[in-house]
Design a protein around this motif. Structure first.
Motif, PDB file in Angstrom:
ATOM      1  N   ALA A  90      29.657  41.187  38.389  1.00 36.08           N
ATOM      2  CA  ALA A  90      31.147  42.224  39.498  1.00 36.08           C
ATOM      3  C   ALA A  90      31.904  41.663  40.009  1.00 36.08           C
ATOM      4  O   ALA A  90      33.006  41.925  40.376  1.00 36.08           O
ATOM      5  N   GLU A  91      31.687  39.863  40.231  1.00 41.25           N
ATOM      6  CA  GLU A  91      32.707  39.132  40.643  1.00 41.25           C
ATOM      7  C   GLU A  91      33.791  38.860  40.069  1.00 41.25           C
ATOM      8  O   GLU A  91      34.872  39.043  39.830  1.00 41.25           O
ATOM      9  N   ASN A  92      33.471  38.593  38.206  1.00 38.99           N
ATOM     10  CA  ASN A  92      33.690  38.365  37.597  1.00 38.99           C
ATOM     11  C   ASN A  92      34.824  39.918  37.466  1.00 38.99           C
ATOM     12  O   ASN A  92      36.628  39.312  37.272  1.00 38.99           O
ATOM     13  N   TYR A  93      34.172  40.225  36.640  1.00 40.91           N
ATOM     14  CA  TYR A  93      35.379  41.300  36.547  1.00 40.91           C
ATOM     15  C   TYR A  93      36.688  42.384  38.074  1.00 40.91           C
ATOM     16  O   TYR A  93      37.213  43.052  37.894  1.00 40.91           O
ATOM     17  N   ALA A  94      35.642  42.650  38.508  1.00 38.16           N
ATOM     18  CA  ALA A  94      36.047  42.355  40.324  1.00 38.16           C
ATOM     19  C   ALA A  94      37.593  41.903  40.704  1.00 38.16           C
ATOM     20  O   ALA A  94      38.989  41.941  40.730  1.00 38.16           O
ATOM     21  N   ALA A  95      37.754  40.231  40.322  1.00 37.42           N
ATOM     22  CA  ALA A  95      38.201  39.571  40.464  1.00 37.42           C
ATOM     23  C   ALA A  95      39.829  39.650  39.499  1.00 37.42           C
ATOM     24  O   ALA A  95      40.497  39.188  38.899  1.00 37.42           O
TER      25      ALA A  95
ATOM     26  N   THR B  92      45.033  39.800  39.058  1.00 32.76           N
ATOM     27  CA  THR B  92      45.490  40.085  37.626  1.00 32.76           C
ATOM     28  C   THR B  92      46.234  41.043  37.575  1.00 32.76           C
ATOM     29  O   THR B  92      45.798  42.519  38.518  1.00 32.76           O
ATOM     30  N   PRO B  93      47.120  40.887  36.891  1.00 35.10           N
ATOM     31  CA  PRO B  93      48.183  42.378  36.584  1.00 35.10           C
ATOM     32  C   PRO B  93      47.583  43.327  34.873  1.00 35.10           C
ATOM     33  O   PRO B  93      48.454  43.707  34.606  1.00 35.10           O
ATOM     34  N   ILE B  94      46.273  43.595  35.133  1.00 33.30           N
ATOM     35  CA  ILE B  94      46.025  43.952  33.590  1.00 33.30           C
ATOM     36  C   ILE B  94      46.257  44.836  33.604  1.00 33.30           C
ATOM     37  O   ILE B  94      46.089  46.191  32.345  1.00 33.30           O
TER      38      ILE B  94
END
Length: 283
Positions: free
Chosen positions: A61-66, A71-73
Motif C-alpha cells: 500500500a505504501e509503495n503504490y500510494a507513493a 510522482t507524476p505517473i
C-alpha cells in the motif's frame, strides 16, 4: 512434415515436455515475479540484497500510494494515451486503405509497392535515430506529442499494411464483383463490404499496435526530452531518487504502467483471437 502432437509422441518426449514446459514458463515469468516482489518490498530489503526472498517489510500500500502521490505517473500515463490512441487510429486507418488498394486492385507496380511496405520493417530502427531526430528538429516537431505520433504512424504503417493486405486479399473476389455490378462505388465497397468482413483482423491489429506503442521506450526517449510530453515508459526513470535508487517505486510504477495493455488485451481477447485465426479454415 508437421510436428507430432504431444499426446501421440513417445513416452520420453512426453516426459521431457512435462518437465520443460513448467521450467520454461518459470524462466519466462521470473522477471515479472521479481518486479512484482520488489514493488511490495521496503527499502531495507533492497539495501540488504534481499531481492528474491520473502519480504521482511510488506509495503504494498505504501509503495503504490507513493507512486501516485509523489510522482507524476498519472501525467505520464495520460501522455501515453495521447500518443498511443492517435497512433493506433492513424496506422490502422492508413493500412486498411493501403491494404485494400494492394489486395483488391491489380496493377503493374502492385508487388513492388507491397515489397516497399514490407521492406521498411527490416530496417533496424537504431540507424534511423539520427535522421529522424534531425528531421523532427527541422520540422519543429521535436519534443512534442505530435512528432512522436507522426513517427509511430509512419513506422507502423508498413507492418499494418502487410497484415491487412493479406487478410483483404483472401476475401472472395465474387463479393467485390457483385457490389460493383450493383453500382456501388469503390469507397462504398471498401466501407460497407470489406471493412465489416475484416473487423476481427482490425481488432487484432489494433491490440498489437496499442501494445507496441505503449511499451515503446527507445523513441520515447529519443524524440521526447521534457516531462510535458514524456510517455510512461520514459517517465519511469524519473521515479528513482537523485541519490538513492528507489527500485520499489520504479517496480510499482512499472506494474501500474503495464496495466492498460493487459486490460485492453482481455477486453479484446475474443476479437484478437478471431482476427489471428481468421482464414485458418475454409468452408
Amino acid at each position: 512434415m508437421f510436428p507430432t502432437p504431444i499426446d501421440k509422441a513417445s513416452a520420453p518426449v512426453r516426459g521431457l515436455y512435462k518437465v520443460a514446459l513448467p521450467l520454461s514458463l518459470l524462466i519466462w515469468l521470473a522477471p515479472i515475479i521479481a518486479v512484482a516482489l520488489t514493488s511490495i518490498r521496503g527499502q531495507a530489503d533492497l539495501t540488504s540484497g534481499n531481492y528474491w526472498g520473502i519480504p521482511t517489510q510488506w509495503q504494498m500500500a505504501e509503495n503504490y500510494a507513493a507512486v501516485f502521490r509523489n510522482t507524476p505517473i498519472l501525467h505520464y500515463i495520460g501522455n501515453s494515451f495521447l500518443v498511443t490512441i492517435p497512433t493506433v487510429i492513424g496506422a490502422v486507418a492508413m493500412s486498411c486503405l493501403a491494404g485494400y488498394a494492394l489486395g483488391i486492385y491489380r496493377f503493374k507496380l502492385n508487388l513492388l509497392v507491397f515489397f516497399i511496405f514490407v521492406g521498411g520493417n527490416f530496417v533496424p530502427f537504431q540507424i534511423l535515430m539520427v535522421p529522424v531526430r534531425d528531421l523532427s528538429l527541422k520540422l519543429g516537431l521535436y519534443d512534442t506529442v505530435t512528432g512522436l505520433v507522426l513517427f509511430h504512424v509512419a513506422f507502423q504503417t508498413g507492418f499494418c499494411t502487410f497484415f491487412m493486405r493479406n487478410f483483404i486479399r483472401d476475401l472472395p473476389s465474387e463479393l467485390i464483383d457483385a457490389a460493383r455490378v450493383e453500382g456501388a462505388s469503390e469507397f462504398q465497397i471498401f466501407w460497407k463490404v470489406v471493412l465489416p468482413l475484416v473487423r476481427p483482423a482490425i481488432a487484432a491489429l489494433a491490440v498489437l499496435i496499442f501494445t507496441f506503442i505503449w511499451n515503446d521506450y527507445f523513441w520515447a526517449t529519443v524524440l521526447i526530452q521534457g516531462d510535458h510530453a514524456m510517455p510512461v515508459t520514459g517517465g519511469l526513470k524519473t521515479l528513482n531518487g537523485q541519490w538513492v535508487a528507489q527500485w520499489q517505486l520504479v517496480s510499482a510504477g512499472s506494474i501500474v504502467a503495464a496495466m492498460p495493455p493487459v486490460v485492453i488485451f482481455f477486453l479484446m481477447q475474443k476479437h484478437f483471437i478471431a482476427g489471428l485465426t481468421m482464414g485458418a479454415t475454409k468452408g
